[in-house]
Design an enzyme around this catalytic site. Sequence first.
Site, mmCIF file in Angstrom:
data_model
loop_
_atom_site.group_PDB
_atom_site.id
_atom_site.type_symbol
_atom_site.label_atom_id
_atom_site.label_comp_id
_atom_site.label_asym_id
_atom_site.label_seq_id
_atom_site.Cartn_x
_atom_site.Cartn_y
_atom_site.Cartn_z
ATOM 1 N N ARG A 64 47.705 47.609 38.932
ATOM 2 C CA ARG A 64 48.734 48.108 39.859
ATOM 3 C C ARG A 64 48.506 47.611 41.276
ATOM 4 O O ARG A 64 49.450 47.479 42.053
ATOM 5 C CB ARG A 64 48.816 49.634 39.776
ATOM 6 C CG ARG A 64 49.422 50.086 38.426
ATOM 7 C CD ARG A 64 49.323 51.576 38.206
ATOM 8 N NE ARG A 64 47.958 52.061 38.081
ATOM 9 C CZ ARG A 64 47.237 52.061 36.962
ATOM 10 N NH1 ARG A 64 47.773 51.617 35.845
ATOM 11 N NH2 ARG A 64 46.012 52.527 36.938
ATOM 12 N N GLU A 101 32.250 55.704 34.174
ATOM 13 C CA GLU A 101 31.768 57.002 33.723
ATOM 14 C C GLU A 101 30.876 56.878 32.489
ATOM 15 O O GLU A 101 29.904 57.603 32.339
ATOM 16 C CB GLU A 101 32.975 57.895 33.416
ATOM 17 C CG GLU A 101 32.610 59.343 33.314
ATOM 18 C CD GLU A 101 33.825 60.249 33.315
ATOM 19 O OE1 GLU A 101 33.662 61.407 32.924
ATOM 20 O OE2 GLU A 101 34.922 59.794 33.687
#
Length: 181
Positions: A64, A101
């Site tokens: 994006r 993560e």
Amino acid sequence: MKSSLEDTLLASIRTIPDYPRPGILFRDITTLLGNARAFRRAIDELVHPYAGQKIDKIAGIEARGFILGGAVAHQLSAGFVPIRKKGKLPYETVRVAYSLEYGLDEMEMHKDGVAPGEKVILVDDLIATGGTAEAAVKLLRQIGADILAACFVIDLPDLGGRAKLEALGVPVRTLIGFEGH
């Protein structure tokens, strides 16, 4: 009556609960991109502080950040440099590894995408934990970029990404913040 920027952006960003996993509120900007007025206002606001300055390049983070960064680069008459996931660029690259993560990933850019000393603004849709943006800053600095700012449409301030970039000496500009994630 003209609605405020915040109202316009809030109304144009879709929130999807439990995506990509339970407990996450995913902030989807594809609805903003599809709304010509909201998209234009977001780009105008991202560009405004830098209008009239000499900006050499806009670096956009996949994917994006490519859309937003391309529009910002156009408005500022600057070049655009994509920062991509490892293995997606055809020419010689520089690369940096960063923590996710659940493991590590790598991002890269063409080694000649930015010349040493060029003034660069980093652009992406959202700053959350800041891991990806921090890696992009390190990558750009690795090749000598002068990073003027990092700009995002959305800030998730509870996750600390903004503070991470500011600790690196990079000013951060965001248009709207969402508490919680």
